[in-house]
Design an enzyme around this catalytic site. Structure first.
Site, PDB file in Angstrom:
ATOM      1  CB  CYS A 132      -0.954  -0.006   1.190  1.00 41.88           C
ATOM      2  SG  CYS A 132      -0.170  -0.419   2.766  1.00 41.88           S
ATOM      3  CG  HIS A 244      -0.975   4.149   4.315  1.00 41.33           C
ATOM      4  ND1 HIS A 244      -1.739   3.916   5.441  1.00 41.33           N
ATOM      5  CD2 HIS A 244      -0.542   2.917   3.884  1.00 41.33           C
ATOM      6  CE1 HIS A 244      -1.749   2.613   5.685  1.00 41.33           C
ATOM      7  NE2 HIS A 244      -1.034   1.996   4.759  1.00 41.33           N
TER       8      HIS A 244
END
Length: 341
Positions: A132, A244
């Protein structure tokens, strides 16, 4: 005529997001099968915002014959068991785990960055989805690398608890609630308290002092973008539910100004440049959650090195960091190799 597509791990965070995104993007599917373990068999889940309901099937006895592609979100151990079975039956596996990422016979794909690499998929009938934190980083690096050739990257990540699955999200919620009412905030999923704290440790430690999460970024960027790029990473878990963030410092072979970088990023696929030098003129995980774009902010020159640049990068890790990228790979595979109709 559309595709027959499978979503394995459809009851997890990423799997559910894959199902939603297939519906959102009107993926040309004639049939969608959703799989999970035997304990979830028979549960019905919604197909995005449509009225269609999909019934969970048991992955243990699923017949892969006749299915075009499968998006796996079931972790490395289960993938090791089921991916070769699906691939041998002629179903192309798009895998979200780390199991096949560094296999030289398996393409590691971010469609905006290295779409041509998908052409070797037939070697194993498996395509890997990157980590990710890697996915959003290479989307931002690619157009800048094309212009001025990146030599070195220093990145610090601020990764949300959803990257650790539902257990991670539950732990942040429970610890936060407990702290407010004066109860204990014991760590179970994470190594230390995550509520109102940050943890500089994601995945296991390696002999050189880096963690496996940091190692993944180092090697995946090389495989996806350029093996000559040197990268060092520090990956940190933060008390954010979704999204994130990354603080990125880049060194180039030749001069790169902030203005040139902004102009490049403004036109780059998959990028949303939000870069106003004023209060609130940048993107945080709260704004990025639920969106497809990789947001870039705070682009500026680094005066401490020759040809240096720094920026801030944010993305929804459940979407571009996992589910969205997997669906985009499926779309790319369909356009280039599995054309229907």
């Amino acid at each position: 005529m559309g595709y027959r597509i499978v979503v394995a791990g459809a009851t997890g965070n990423v799997g559910r997001e894959v199902v939603n995104i297939l519906a959102e993007r009107a993926f040309p599917a004639d049939e969608v099968a959703v799989l999970a373990s035997s304990r979830s068999q028979g549960i019905e889940i919604e197909y995005g915002d449509t009225d269609k309901m999909l019934k969970i099937q048991n992955i243990e006895n699923f017949d892969w014959t006749g299915w075009d592609m499968a998006i796996f979100a079931i972790g490395s151990e289960a993938t090791m068991k089921y991916a070769p079975i699906a691939a041998a039956a002629g179903c192309v596996v798009i895998d979200n785990s780390s199991l096949f990422r560094m296999d030289p016979d398996v393409p590691l794909i971010v469609p905006e960055v290295n779409p041509d690499a998908i052409d070797i998929y037939k070697r194993k009938n498996i395509i890997a989805n990157p980590n990710c934190s890697t996915a959003q980083l290479v989307v931002a690096l690619k157009p800048l690398h094309d212009y001025a050739k990146i030599t070195r990257v220093v990145v610090s990540t601020y990764q949300s608890v959803s990257g650790a699955g539902k257990e991670g999200m539950d732990e942040l919620f429970e610890q936060s609630r407990n702290i407010f009412v004066g109860d204990s905030a014991d760590a179970k999923k994470f190594t230390k308290q995550i509520a109102f704290n940050v943890i500089p440790h994601i995945d296991s430690f390696l002999d050189d002092g880096y963690t496996k999460e940091e190692w993944k970024m180092m090697v995946e960027v090389k495989k996806i973008l350029d093996p000559k790029i040197k990268l060092t990473a520090t990956c940190v878990r933060v008390p954010v539910f979704v999204g994130h963030s990354e603080a990125v410092n880049i060194e180039y072979e030749r001069e790169m100004s902030a203005e040139i970088a902004q102009n490049i990023l403004r036109e780059a696929p998959g990028i949303m440049l939000i870069d106003k030098r004023e209060d609130g003129g940048y993107t945080t995980p709260v704004e990025a959650a639920g969106d497809d774009a990789t947001y870039v902010s705070r682009v500026r020159e680094d005066p401490t090195v020759d040809n240096g640049l720094a920026f801030w990068c944010v993305s929804d890790n459940l979407r571009k960091g996992a589910a969205l990228n997997a669906v985009q790979i499926a779309e790319l595979l369909g356009r280039r190799h599995l054309k229907k109709g």
